[in-house]
Design a protein around this motif. Structure first.
Motif, PDB file in Angstrom:
ATOM      1  N   UNK A  94     -20.339 -12.778 -37.420  1.00  0.00           N
ATOM      2  CA  UNK A  94     -18.917 -12.847 -37.506  1.00  0.00           C
ATOM      3  C   UNK A  94     -18.674 -14.098 -38.506  1.00  0.00           C
ATOM      4  N   UNK A  95     -17.583 -13.861 -39.332  1.00  0.00           N
ATOM      5  CA  UNK A  95     -17.435 -15.074 -40.143  1.00  0.00           C
ATOM      6  C   UNK A  95     -16.389 -15.882 -39.401  1.00  0.00           C
ATOM      7  N   UNK A  96     -15.808 -16.999 -40.084  1.00  0.00           N
ATOM      8  CA  UNK A  96     -14.994 -17.917 -39.492  1.00  0.00           C
ATOM      9  C   UNK A  96     -13.661 -17.555 -39.103  1.00  0.00           C
ATOM     10  N   UNK A  97     -13.051 -16.759 -40.147  1.00  0.00           N
ATOM     11  CA  UNK A  97     -11.892 -15.942 -39.893  1.00  0.00           C
ATOM     12  C   UNK A  97     -11.737 -15.102 -38.839  1.00  0.00           C
ATOM     13  N   UNK A  98     -12.700 -13.921 -38.852  1.00  0.00           N
ATOM     14  CA  UNK A  98     -12.921 -13.221 -37.943  1.00  0.00           C
ATOM     15  C   UNK A  98     -12.803 -13.729 -36.614  1.00  0.00           C
ATOM     16  N   UNK A  99     -13.607 -14.952 -36.305  1.00  0.00           N
ATOM     17  CA  UNK A  99     -13.911 -15.716 -34.897  1.00  0.00           C
ATOM     18  C   UNK A  99     -12.589 -16.371 -34.392  1.00  0.00           C
ATOM     19  N   UNK A 100     -11.780 -16.885 -35.572  1.00  0.00           N
ATOM     20  CA  UNK A 100     -10.488 -17.384 -35.306  1.00  0.00           C
ATOM     21  C   UNK A 100      -9.327 -16.464 -34.674  1.00  0.00           C
ATOM     22  N   UNK A 101      -9.520 -15.295 -35.445  1.00  0.00           N
ATOM     23  CA  UNK A 101      -8.616 -14.235 -35.103  1.00  0.00           C
ATOM     24  C   UNK A 101      -9.083 -13.712 -33.564  1.00  0.00           C
ATOM     25  N   UNK A 108     -10.573 -15.249 -31.180  1.00  0.00           N
ATOM     26  CA  UNK A 108     -10.140 -16.089 -30.215  1.00  0.00           C
ATOM     27  C   UNK A 108      -8.671 -16.357 -29.831  1.00  0.00           C
ATOM     28  N   UNK A 109      -8.121 -16.147 -31.074  1.00  0.00           N
ATOM     29  CA  UNK A 109      -6.615 -16.307 -30.629  1.00  0.00           C
ATOM     30  C   UNK A 109      -6.055 -15.230 -29.710  1.00  0.00           C
ATOM     31  N   UNK A 110      -6.541 -13.826 -30.395  1.00  0.00           N
ATOM     32  CA  UNK A 110      -5.962 -12.658 -29.745  1.00  0.00           C
ATOM     33  C   UNK A 110      -6.477 -12.472 -28.310  1.00  0.00           C
ATOM     34  N   UNK A 111      -7.953 -13.027 -28.025  1.00  0.00           N
ATOM     35  CA  UNK A 111      -8.399 -13.013 -26.611  1.00  0.00           C
ATOM     36  C   UNK A 111      -7.518 -13.819 -25.815  1.00  0.00           C
ATOM     37  N   UNK A 112      -7.010 -15.080 -26.255  1.00  0.00           N
ATOM     38  CA  UNK A 112      -6.057 -16.041 -25.501  1.00  0.00           C
ATOM     39  C   UNK A 112      -4.656 -15.627 -25.453  1.00  0.00           C
ATOM     40  N   UNK A 113      -4.263 -14.900 -26.239  1.00  0.00           N
ATOM     41  CA  UNK A 113      -2.800 -14.305 -26.214  1.00  0.00           C
ATOM     42  C   UNK A 113      -2.505 -13.124 -25.256  1.00  0.00           C
ATOM     43  N   UNK A 114      -3.725 -12.355 -25.134  1.00  0.00           N
ATOM     44  CA  UNK A 114      -3.710 -11.072 -24.342  1.00  0.00           C
ATOM     45  C   UNK A 114      -3.544 -11.639 -22.724  1.00  0.00           C
ATOM     46  N   UNK A 115      -3.802 -12.613 -22.386  1.00  0.00           N
ATOM     47  CA  UNK A 115      -3.833 -12.954 -21.073  1.00  0.00           C
ATOM     48  C   UNK A 115      -2.052 -13.406 -20.538  1.00  0.00           C
ATOM     49  N   UNK A 116      -1.118 -13.467 -21.860  1.00  0.00           N
ATOM     50  CA  UNK A 116       0.339 -13.633 -21.451  1.00  0.00           C
ATOM     51  C   UNK A 116       0.946 -12.354 -20.731  1.00  0.00           C
ATOM     52  N   UNK A 155      -3.351 -26.094 -24.320  1.00  0.00           N
ATOM     53  CA  UNK A 155      -2.675 -24.973 -23.866  1.00  0.00           C
ATOM     54  C   UNK A 155      -3.392 -24.006 -22.993  1.00  0.00           C
ATOM     55  N   UNK A 156      -4.836 -23.575 -23.543  1.00  0.00           N
ATOM     56  CA  UNK A 156      -5.613 -22.833 -22.605  1.00  0.00           C
ATOM     57  C   UNK A 156      -6.114 -23.328 -21.581  1.00  0.00           C
ATOM     58  N   UNK A 157      -6.399 -24.813 -21.650  1.00  0.00           N
ATOM     59  CA  UNK A 157      -7.040 -25.242 -20.499  1.00  0.00           C
ATOM     60  C   UNK A 157      -5.712 -25.287 -19.383  1.00  0.00           C
ATOM     61  N   UNK A 158      -4.594 -25.604 -19.775  1.00  0.00           N
ATOM     62  CA  UNK A 158      -3.570 -25.627 -18.706  1.00  0.00           C
ATOM     63  C   UNK A 158      -3.350 -24.135 -17.988  1.00  0.00           C
ATOM     64  N   UNK A 159      -3.485 -23.281 -18.856  1.00  0.00           N
ATOM     65  CA  UNK A 159      -3.320 -22.077 -18.668  1.00  0.00           C
ATOM     66  C   UNK A 159      -4.577 -21.653 -17.603  1.00  0.00           C
ATOM     67  N   UNK A 203     -10.946 -19.192 -19.794  1.00  0.00           N
ATOM     68  CA  UNK A 203     -12.158 -20.081 -19.636  1.00  0.00           C
ATOM     69  C   UNK A 203     -13.034 -19.721 -20.707  1.00  0.00           C
ATOM     70  N   UNK A 204     -13.351 -18.475 -21.099  1.00  0.00           N
ATOM     71  CA  UNK A 204     -14.079 -17.976 -22.184  1.00  0.00           C
ATOM     72  C   UNK A 204     -13.442 -18.576 -23.462  1.00  0.00           C
ATOM     73  N   UNK A 205     -12.246 -18.249 -23.610  1.00  0.00           N
ATOM     74  CA  UNK A 205     -11.663 -18.927 -25.033  1.00  0.00           C
ATOM     75  C   UNK A 205     -11.724 -20.460 -25.018  1.00  0.00           C
ATOM     76  N   UNK A 206     -11.752 -20.975 -24.022  1.00  0.00           N
ATOM     77  CA  UNK A 206     -12.011 -22.447 -24.100  1.00  0.00           C
ATOM     78  C   UNK A 206     -13.255 -22.775 -24.747  1.00  0.00           C
ATOM     79  N   UNK A 207     -14.342 -22.009 -24.310  1.00  0.00           N
ATOM     80  CA  UNK A 207     -15.680 -22.249 -24.882  1.00  0.00           C
ATOM     81  C   UNK A 207     -15.382 -22.149 -26.131  1.00  0.00           C
ATOM     82  N   UNK A 208     -14.610 -21.326 -26.854  1.00  0.00           N
ATOM     83  CA  UNK A 208     -14.580 -21.047 -28.348  1.00  0.00           C
ATOM     84  C   UNK A 208     -13.610 -21.926 -28.973  1.00  0.00           C
ATOM     85  N   UNK A 209     -12.863 -22.564 -28.489  1.00  0.00           N
ATOM     86  CA  UNK A 209     -11.969 -23.687 -29.073  1.00  0.00           C
ATOM     87  C   UNK A 209     -12.564 -24.467 -29.978  1.00  0.00           C
ATOM     88  N   UNK A 210     -13.714 -25.203 -29.883  1.00  0.00           N
ATOM     89  CA  UNK A 210     -14.440 -25.972 -30.870  1.00  0.00           C
ATOM     90  C   UNK A 210     -14.850 -25.212 -32.075  1.00  0.00           C
TER      91      UNK A 210
END
Length: 457
Positions: free
Chosen positions: A1-8, A10-18, A77-81, A171-178
């Protein structure tokens, strides 16, 4: 998975929780009330506290992301959530649960603001359009299937599961943040601390007054005093924003008629839909006698249009913005008015009319009205307009949620069950339908006036 795909991803996985956590709390309300032995007023804060913090801190989150860095703010934000949601799943009393929900709301606001900023900075041109299109699809899917998933979790496990699952995902998203790209903050951008503090305090105090008024009494000094202070803070916010060099909101956008029309329409649509997402599951469980999973499946009639109808809405908008936006508000208002036909013996077929009409109004405009609002201002105002639009919509739905909750509590005698709940729901449905009709007229007049001014230029 390229960098942009990983970024997308990660962000989508985080925001689906809202949307998952909003609908999950709604389905969990009856169970947590029984388990924790709390009344309706206390339980309402589990929903209202989250929404109020989300609305109040959304623009703050965007400002901090610009100042401190997008990846850093996203991770915070992910950590607080995650921490808030995990605490909700483990909480043994309503006070801790409510505080944890508020913390999760702050985290959701920071995650949403920073996540959107990350996508905007990472992608450009057609790639950006596709990325935000996927974001809209994910949010719509979370809203559509959230009640069903949450209902199944409550039935299979218990109400705590609806908080544990978003905590696990975050929690999974938090691991991907770095692994996200380093995106520096915007130099020279200042945070409007005064405006942000006044806006957040006014909104939170207004929500407190609306939720607590039934139990304290509408003439109670705390209620009247709180309302007066909230109005005073709101007035001070307007004064500060007009005088600040770098305001949180550009209030001048309110005079832009098309922008005002689209913002009003979006707010009214959420005023109709969001309270039903929260309180209709309780009605289906307590009065109609459904299991939580069944209640969630019935709500698909309300939420699935948000996934399937946006393309149709976009096609209509290309022909007539007024027809789309005004018609959507009318559809939702008509659906709300038809709630007077709902009763203890209702079947899915009897609920199909009101739920599908409301869902169609929201679904036709999902994502579309956002784009119309932002495109109605100058390019250099787009970011500010997006922040004002989203915050106004969230603040409106949060206040509406508190008002509807208060109305249901008063009209049902403080007990959301039996014939009293049915009568209260009928009254609320009719009350929601009337302002929707008025709003549709105002929207059409604003758009007509905006078109005439554009031709005169």
């Amino acid at each position: 998975m390229n960098r942009n795909a990983l970024t997308l991803t990660t962000v989508l996985l985080a925001l689906v929780t809202v949307p998952l956590t909003i609908t999950g709390a709604a389905v969990a309300l009856p169970g947590l009330q029984d388990d924790l032995g709390v009344g309706l007023a206390a339980a309402q804060w589990v929903v209202n506290g989250y929404n109020a913090c989300f609305a109040g801190f959304l623009t703050f989150g965007g400002s901090l992301a610009d100042l401190l860095g997008r990846r850093r703010m996203f991770a915070a934000g992910v950590a607080l959530f995650c921490a808030g949601s995990l605490t909700c799943a483990l909480a043994g009393d309503i006070t801790l649960l409510t505080a944890a929900r508020a913390l999760a709301g702050v985290g959701a606001a920071a995650t949403t603001a920073a996540g959107s900023s990350i996508l905007a900075a990472t992608f450009d041109g057609p790639a950006r359009a596709r990325a935000f299109g996927l974001l809209g699809t994910v949010l719509g899917a979370g809203l559509a299937f959230g009640p069903t998933v949450s209902g199944a979790l409550v039935t299979a496990v218990d109400w705590r599961a609806v908080f544990a699952v978003p905590a696990t995902l975050s929690g999974l998203v938090l691991l991907l943040c770095p692994l996200l790209p380093r995106l520096a903050g915007v130099k020279g951008r200042r945070i409007d601390w005064a405006g942000g503090t006044l806006f957040t305090a006014a909104l939170m105090l207004l929500i407190f007054v609306l939720v607590e008024a039934p139990s304290l009494g509408f003439a109670d000094p705390a209620v009247l005093g709180g309302l007066a202070v909230a109005l005073g803070l709101g007035a001070a916010f307007v004064v500060v924003e007009r005088r600040t060099a770098d305001p949180m909101f550009d209030l001048g956008l309110v005079t832009n008629r098309p922008f005002a029309a689209f913002s009003l329409a979006a707010g009214v649509l959420m005023v109709v839909m969001v309270p039903l997402l929260v309180y209709l599951p309780s009605y289906l469980i307590a009065v109609v006698g459904l299991e939580a999973g069944e209640a969630g499946s019935w709500l698909l009639m309300l939420t699935v249009p948000s996934i399937v109808l946006p393309p149709a809405g976009a096609a209509i908008a290309r022909r007539s913005r007024a027809a789309l936006v005004g018609g959507a508000v009318v559809l939702s208002g008509a659906g709300a008015a038809l709630l007077v036909t709902v009763g203890a013996d209702s079947t899915p077929w009897q609920l199909a009319g009101p739920l599908l009409l409301i869902g169609a109004g929201v679904g036709l405009t999902t994502g579309v009205v956002d784009g119309l609002a932002v495109s109605s201002v100058r390019t250099e105002q787009a970011g500010t307009a997006a922040g004002l639009f989203n915050t106004a919509r969230l603040a409106t739905e949060t206040v509406a949620l508190a008002v509807v909750g208060t109305a249901l509590a008063v009209l049902s005698g403080g007990r959301l069950e039996g014939a009293g709940f049915t009568a209260a729901l009928h009254t609320v449905g009719a009350a929601l339908g009337a302002p929707a009709a008025v709003a549709a007229v105002i929207v059409l007049l604003l758009l007509r006036g905006g078109a005439q001014r554009a031709r005169q230029r």
